[in-house]
Design an enzyme around this catalytic site. Sequence first.
Site, PDB file in Angstrom:
ATOM      1  N   SER A   1       0.788  -1.240   0.000  1.00  0.00           N
ATOM      2  CA  SER A   1       0.000   0.000   0.000  1.00  0.00           C
ATOM      3  C   SER A   1       0.815   1.283   0.000  1.00  0.00           C
ATOM      4  O   SER A   1       0.251   2.363  -0.175  1.00  0.00           O
ATOM      5  CB  SER A   1      -0.973   0.009   1.175  1.00  0.00           C
TER       6      SER A   1
ATOM      7  N   LYS B   1       0.159   3.494  -2.867  1.00  0.00           N
ATOM      8  CA  LYS B   1      -0.893   4.519  -2.878  1.00  0.00           C
ATOM      9  C   LYS B   1      -0.302   5.927  -2.785  1.00  0.00           C
ATOM     10  O   LYS B   1      -0.863   6.870  -3.348  1.00  0.00           O
ATOM     11  CB  LYS B   1      -1.896   4.274  -1.754  1.00  0.00           C
TER      12      LYS B   1
ATOM     13  N   SER C   1      -6.277   3.267   4.250  1.00  0.00           N
ATOM     14  CA  SER C   1      -5.724   2.498   3.136  1.00  0.00           C
ATOM     15  C   SER C   1      -6.842   1.803   2.360  1.00  0.00           C
ATOM     16  O   SER C   1      -6.697   0.675   1.893  1.00  0.00           O
ATOM     17  CB  SER C   1      -4.684   1.483   3.622  1.00  0.00           C
TER      18      SER C   1
END
Length: 174
Positions: A42, A45, A98
Amino acid sequence: GISKDANALAPVIQARAALVMDVNTKAILYQKNAYERLPIASITKLFTLMTMLDQKLPLDTVITIDQYAADMPASKLYLKRGDRLTLHSLLQASLIASANDATMAIVQGALNGPENAIDLVNKKVHALGLINTHIAHPLGFDDQENYSTAFEVAKAAYTVYSQYPTIIDIVKQG
């Protein structure tokens, strides 16, 4: 004026790689396998969201959730097709929770879909001078071709810190 205490124990870091950098001097204070390419999950991101913010879209822009975004697995807000949220709200969900559905809504609504997003994000990666980072999925799903190094993640984090106050303001809320 920093010196090493000869009696100090070295830190025990169980992660495969790590890097500690002084944000003011950019001096590397500690590193372990800092140049080894590893999956970044993640953390991806952050690259996607920097790219979205580079588009200079107003954060009050409303994005309508499509079925593809609503169907994202794992960490999510359980958004439904037809829900309408501002880019700012989606950024909050992406950065703090997230949330994959929120991030995919950004990808769909602000970056014209995953393929275009991957192209734009990799251009961003190259513009940052990162040569050991590659994005294969804008959310960071498991993929051998979605990787970076601790060193390059630190460089990206410094870029976020120094050039993306919106991200910093949002993560301070979390």
